[in-house]
Design a protein around this motif. Structure first.
Motif, PDB file in Angstrom:
ATOM      1  N   CYS A  87      -5.151   7.925   9.149  1.00 14.50           N
ATOM      2  CA  CYS A  87      -4.721   6.616   8.641  1.00 14.50           C
ATOM      3  C   CYS A  87      -5.407   6.272   7.319  1.00 14.50           C
ATOM      4  O   CYS A  87      -6.067   5.237   7.192  1.00 14.50           O
ATOM      5  CB  CYS A  87      -4.979   5.529   9.675  1.00 14.50           C
ATOM      6  N   ILE A  88      -5.244   7.154   6.347  1.00 15.06           N
ATOM      7  CA  ILE A  88      -5.861   6.971   5.038  1.00 15.06           C
ATOM      8  C   ILE A  88      -4.825   6.420   4.072  1.00 15.06           C
ATOM      9  O   ILE A  88      -3.801   7.049   3.810  1.00 15.06           O
ATOM     10  CB  ILE A  88      -6.448   8.290   4.502  1.00 15.06           C
ATOM     11  N   PHE A  89      -5.109   5.241   3.541  1.00 16.41           N
ATOM     12  CA  PHE A  89      -4.163   4.543   2.674  1.00 16.41           C
ATOM     13  C   PHE A  89      -4.835   4.111   1.371  1.00 16.41           C
ATOM     14  O   PHE A  89      -6.063   4.025   1.280  1.00 16.41           O
ATOM     15  CB  PHE A  89      -3.641   3.266   3.365  1.00 16.41           C
ATOM     16  N   ALA A  90      -4.018   3.812   0.394  1.00 15.03           N
ATOM     17  CA  ALA A  90      -4.411   2.945  -0.718  1.00 15.03           C
ATOM     18  C   ALA A  90      -3.856   1.576  -0.367  1.00 15.03           C
ATOM     19  O   ALA A  90      -2.675   1.443  -0.039  1.00 15.03           O
ATOM     20  CB  ALA A  90      -3.829   3.451  -2.030  1.00 15.03           C
ATOM     21  N   HIS A  91      -4.709   0.543  -0.389  1.00 14.29           N
ATOM     22  CA  HIS A  91      -4.246  -0.789   0.017  1.00 14.29           C
ATOM     23  C   HIS A  91      -4.979  -1.857  -0.781  1.00 14.29           C
ATOM     24  O   HIS A  91      -5.832  -1.548  -1.643  1.00 14.29           O
ATOM     25  CB  HIS A  91      -4.407  -0.986   1.524  1.00 14.29           C
ATOM     26  N   LEU A  92      -4.696  -3.099  -0.484  1.00 12.25           N
ATOM     27  CA  LEU A  92      -5.283  -4.222  -1.213  1.00 12.25           C
ATOM     28  C   LEU A  92      -6.701  -4.517  -0.728  1.00 12.25           C
ATOM     29  O   LEU A  92      -7.049  -4.240   0.421  1.00 12.25           O
ATOM     30  CB  LEU A  92      -4.422  -5.474  -1.040  1.00 12.25           C
ATOM     31  N   GLY A 104       0.818  -1.205   0.000  1.00  9.24           N
ATOM     32  CA  GLY A 104       0.000   0.000   0.000  1.00  9.24           C
ATOM     33  C   GLY A 104       0.847   1.248   0.000  1.00  9.24           C
ATOM     34  O   GLY A 104       2.082   1.194  -0.023  1.00  9.24           O
ATOM     35  N   PHE A 105       0.169   2.382   0.008  1.00 12.69           N
ATOM     36  CA  PHE A 105       0.889   3.663   0.161  1.00 12.69           C
ATOM     37  C   PHE A 105      -0.009   4.638   0.907  1.00 12.69           C
ATOM     38  O   PHE A 105      -1.241   4.498   0.955  1.00 12.69           O
ATOM     39  CB  PHE A 105       1.361   4.234  -1.179  1.00 12.69           C
ATOM     40  N   VAL A 106       0.630   5.630   1.506  1.00 11.47           N
ATOM     41  CA  VAL A 106      -0.061   6.611   2.340  1.00 11.47           C
ATOM     42  C   VAL A 106      -0.663   7.702   1.461  1.00 11.47           C
ATOM     43  O   VAL A 106       0.005   8.243   0.576  1.00 11.47           O
ATOM     44  CB  VAL A 106       0.903   7.236   3.362  1.00 11.47           C
ATOM     45  N   ILE A 107      -1.924   8.017   1.702  1.00  5.71           N
ATOM     46  CA  ILE A 107      -2.581   9.181   1.104  1.00  5.71           C
ATOM     47  C   ILE A 107      -2.552  10.282   2.159  1.00  5.71           C
ATOM     48  O   ILE A 107      -3.111  10.118   3.249  1.00  5.71           O
ATOM     49  CB  ILE A 107      -4.027   8.845   0.685  1.00  5.71           C
ATOM     50  N   GLU A 108      -1.891  11.392   1.874  1.00  5.99           N
ATOM     51  CA  GLU A 108      -1.598  12.399   2.901  1.00  5.99           C
ATOM     52  C   GLU A 108      -2.815  13.274   3.216  1.00  5.99           C
ATOM     53  O   GLU A 108      -2.831  14.484   2.985  1.00  5.99           O
ATOM     54  CB  GLU A 108      -0.419  13.264   2.444  1.00  5.99           C
ATOM     55  N   HIS A 109      -3.829  12.640   3.799  1.00  6.92           N
ATOM     56  CA  HIS A 109      -4.996  13.373   4.305  1.00  6.92           C
ATOM     57  C   HIS A 109      -4.728  13.827   5.739  1.00  6.92           C
ATOM     58  O   HIS A 109      -4.155  13.088   6.536  1.00  6.92           O
ATOM     59  CB  HIS A 109      -6.232  12.464   4.276  1.00  6.92           C
ATOM     60  N   ASN A 110      -5.132  15.067   6.052  1.00 10.18           N
ATOM     61  CA  ASN A 110      -5.017  15.611   7.410  1.00 10.18           C
ATOM     62  C   ASN A 110      -3.583  15.553   7.926  1.00 10.18           C
ATOM     63  O   ASN A 110      -3.320  15.098   9.052  1.00 10.18           O
ATOM     64  CB  ASN A 110      -5.957  14.868   8.367  1.00 10.18           C
ATOM     65  N   ALA A 111      -2.667  16.033   7.100  1.00 10.25           N
ATOM     66  CA  ALA A 111      -1.248  16.018   7.485  1.00 10.25           C
ATOM     67  C   ALA A 111      -0.995  16.844   8.742  1.00 10.25           C
ATOM     68  O   ALA A 111      -0.045  16.578   9.480  1.00 10.25           O
ATOM     69  CB  ALA A 111      -0.389  16.536   6.331  1.00 10.25           C
ATOM     70  N   ALA A 112      -1.828  17.841   8.993  1.00  6.20           N
ATOM     71  CA  ALA A 112      -1.675  18.671  10.199  1.00  6.20           C
ATOM     72  C   ALA A 112      -2.213  17.978  11.439  1.00  6.20           C
ATOM     73  O   ALA A 112      -2.105  18.515  12.547  1.00  6.20           O
ATOM     74  CB  ALA A 112      -2.379  20.013  10.006  1.00  6.20           C
TER      75      ALA A 112
END
Length: 272
Positions: free
Chosen positions: A209-214, A193-201
């Protein structure tokens, strides 16, 4: 009787004609400029040369179509095939990313709402169960002690941390162990997977903990991430490059089409 005729010096006449000619030219240029379409402001993702796009039917849809694009001198060019993905079980909601919300339609993302964040987001590091990866993204191998903090009141909110480093008490209450296979009977969703940078602050309650995953199973919706088939993820991780400043975009179709030009995103030429 001699009559004296007053004559205007030739150089004065020429100067006068030149003045009026220059004045007329200035008026023409000013008029043309006043009718020129203003240049659209640069967006925070103007340096992105790779884009992963997920378009859903509407704000409540739990599935969508994934497309990938590369930016060339001629603009965005679609690359690879369109593939199915799933999103939050309750659909999507405006997230906190690179974009500035300019649409009143759609809900706001909140912790635990079962919605995937909508908008434009930076793509962070890849992660997985293996020790190494061939992806050109930075890669984090996950261990049994790694957790993503989804507890809004935690100072570690929306961060992946190692319990061996921060202490077991610091990760108490988290429902996001990054080695799902070791905590949940062999679950393979976070194997790649990889990290989707939501709510970086890390704004409390805004979602974490928003990801693209299987996929856990083909077509199964998520708690707020974007899930896909193994081969789709493998293609993305083999294609994405950190030096291309890739972004992830998720929007309902009508909202995407209304924002596409202003946000300088690819036009939807084919498909839904």
């Amino acid at each position: 009787m001699k009559t004296t005729v007053s004559r205007t010096p030739l150089h004065t006449v020429r100067l006068g004609h030149g003045f009026w000619l220059l004045a007329a030219l200035i008026c023409v240029v000013a008029s043309a400029c006043s009718h020129t379409t203003p240049t659209r402001p640069q967006q925070p993702w103007s340096n992105a040369r790779q884009l992963v796009l997920v378009v859903t039917d509407d704000w409540n849809a739990d599935h969508g179509v994934l497309r990938t694009y590369e930016r060339t001198g001629a603009g965005w060019r679609e690359t690879g095939k369109q593939e199915p993905v799933t999103v939050g079980r309750n659909g999507s909601a405006w997230g906190a990313g690179l974009h500035t919300r300019i649409s009143t339609a759609g809900p706001d993302k909140r912790e635990g709402d079962g919605r995937s964040p909508a908008g434009v987001f930076a793509i962070g590091s890849a992660f997985g169960y293996a020790d190494t990866s061939s992806s050109a993204l930075p890669y984090q191998p996950m261990q049994q002690s790694d957790f993503c903090m989804d507890v809004s009141t935690s100072p570690l909110y929306n961060r992946i941390v190692d319990a061996d480093e921060v202490g077991a008490a610091a990760v108490a209450g988290s429902t996001e162990p990054m080695r799902l296979d070791l905590h949940n009977a062999g679950d393979q969703r976070y194997r790649l997977g990889f990290v989707i940078e939501h709510n970086a602050a890390a704004q409390a309650g805004a979602g974490s903990c928003i990801f693209a995953h299987l996929w856990k199973q083909p077509g199964q919706a998520t708690a707020g991430c974007t899930a896909m088939a193994d081969q789709t993820m493998a293609r993305l991780l083999g294609w994405l490059r950190a030096d291309a400043h890739p972004v992830f975009v998720l929007l309902p179709r009508d909202t995407y089409r209304s924002l596409q030009r202003e946000w300088q995103l690819p036009a939807l030429v084919t498909g839904p």
